[in-house]
Design an enzyme around this catalytic site. Structure first.
Site, PDB file in Angstrom:
ATOM      1  CB  CYS A  53      -0.945   0.010   1.200  1.00 15.26           C
ATOM      2  SG  CYS A  53      -0.114  -0.030   2.799  1.00 15.26           S
ATOM      3  CB  SER A 115       8.125   1.574   7.120  1.00 12.59           C
ATOM      4  OG  SER A 115       8.614   0.375   6.574  1.00 12.59           O
ATOM      5  CB  ALA A 196     -10.953 -11.543   6.148  1.00  7.64           C
TER       6      ALA A 196
END
Length: 434
Positions: A53, A115, A196
């Site tokens: 992402c 990150s 999920a």
């Protein structure tokens, strides 16, 4: 062999651009094949794609491209064509890292230094998945294999010897903090999780600690949603699993919506949210979209009663804890720099491997020929001592023929360099035999 890392991440581009060059998991293997073909053929070209992402990165090892502009332009052209995104849109946001810079970047990424959540561990698992996929696609070779194995070792060393993960505020924890700023208490709210996967599981764990009024999991595969719902129910929560198709009719029931699926298109449109807000009589609804590409149409953010947050929005909350870990960052950078130098030394030694093999082949050919000659001499009854003398003399003459011939025929600087080099080579050989 040239190493090259080209990518786009949360520091160089907004989510609106990152989602346009993201690779769904099922597309990575065919994409690797297409990339290697584009890079002047499959033979000798290695490649891996990391797509999360927060980043899309391509790692290559090739002896075809020159470092710098050529490799960048070649890979940019492929990325642009593959995703149908104009190169002019991509180029200002891409970074191109050759050789040691690519190695350093891989080490920093795996260690969590690059990150959004400084020191987070999820990226290491994502990188391992990317390497596994590249291996299954047959696009890894000696160089990238060695790079990534050392990358994983460096990440382990950094996390073991520094406190880079201390005081970490995860994306999941950031989502809870935002909810606490909007609602007086999360415990009175109904929460919907869409998806999920690992990120949703992390978010669900953090929200579960706040004991929300109800938790519902919507997933394309209802069985997987039921499994997560059951895990949350064990913590004393009221839970339910529903199919993704039921979202339209039930969206209005929820105060907090957290979504992270692998869909290539938005699954929650502006119209659906407008209808939900109307049925809620304009009570506020918080939506957290952690997916890239995004699950929620960005136009939803314009609605007055909707608080929509993307991964980039959560980054501001995450960065609040980063300043506390700057000492650990300095330690980690020192470890990484040392390991980069080690890897580059290994890479440089690989360039002489073909020469060493050629020398070994030539030496073995001489040895076999003289050994066969000695056997023939022994077979006809020659004195063994004389045979050994002849064997050793022939080996010495033939092994020294190349260097002595070069010394006699080279001129100028080449000869001077050889004169300085040869004695050292033979001294090293002499020491190694003791």
């Amino acid at each position: 062999m040239q190493l090259l890392a080209i990518g786009i991440n949360h520091t160089t581009a907004p989510v609106s651009l990152r989602e346009r060059v993201a690779f769904p998991l099922e597309q990575i293997k065919p994409a690797l094949g297409a990339l290697r073909t584009h890079l002047a053929g499959r033979n000798g070209t290695e490649a891996a794609i990391l797509s999360t992402c927060n980043r899309t990165e391509i790692y290559c090892a090739t002896d075809i491209l020159k470092p710098g502009a050529e490799g960048f332009e070649h890979t940019l052209r492929w990325l642009s064509q593959h995703h149908n995104v104009p190169a002019s849109d991509l180029a200002p946001h891409l970074y191109s890292l050759p050789q040691s810079e690519a190695v350093r970047h891989a080490f920093r990424v795996a260690s969590g230094l690059d990150s959004m959540v400084l020191g987070e561990t999820q990226i290491l698992g994502q990188l391992k998945d990317a390497v596994r996929t590249a291996g299954e696609a047959g696009s890894l070779g000696t160089y990238l294999n060695q790079l990534f194995q050392r990358t994983f070792a460096v990440a382990k060393e950094v996390r073991g010897q520094t406190e880079i993960g201390a005081h970490s505020v995860s994306m999941a924890a950031a989502a809870v903090r935002l909810a606490q700023r909007i609602f007086e208490s999360v415990s009175t709210q109904r929460v919907l999780f869409i998806g999920a996967g690992e990120m949703i599981e992390l978010c669900a764990t953090h929200f579960a600690a706040q004991k929300p009024r109800q938790v519902v999991v919507a997933n394309r595969t209802v069985e997987r949603g039921e499994k997560l719902a059951e895990q949350l129910a064990e913590q004393g929560l009221t839970t339910q699993a529903i199919r993704l198709q039921e979202l339209g009719e039930r969206l209005h029931e929820f105060d907090i919506v957290v979504s992270c699926t692998a869909s290539s298109l938005p699954i929650i449109g502006l119209g659906a949210v407008e209808r939900a807000v109307k049925r809620r009589k304009h009570r506020p609804i918080m939506m957290v979209d952690l997916a890239v590409p995004r699950d929620v149409e960005p136009e939803v953010a314009r609605l007055d009663d909707v608080f929509l947050y993307t991964v980039d929005d959560l980054g501001a909350v995450v960065r609040e804890g980063n300043a506390l870990r700057q000492a650990a960052v300095a330690q980690a950078e020192a470890i990484i720099e040392s390991r980069v130098q080690n890897f580059m030394h290994w890479l440089e030694t690989r360039s002489v491997v073909p020469v060493i093999r050629e020398l070994q082949t030539a030496g073995e050919s001489i040895r076999q020929a003289e050994l066969e000659r000695a056997r023939r001499m022994l077979a006809r009854g020659d004195d063994p001592e004389a045979v050994l003398e002849a064997l050793s003399g022939a080996l010495t003459r033939k092994f020294l023929h190349g260097p002595t011939h070069a010394l006699n025929h080279m001129q100028g600087e080449d000869r001077e360099a050889l004169v300085r080099l040869v004695p050292g080579l033979f001294r090293q050989s002499s020491h190694s035999e003791r």
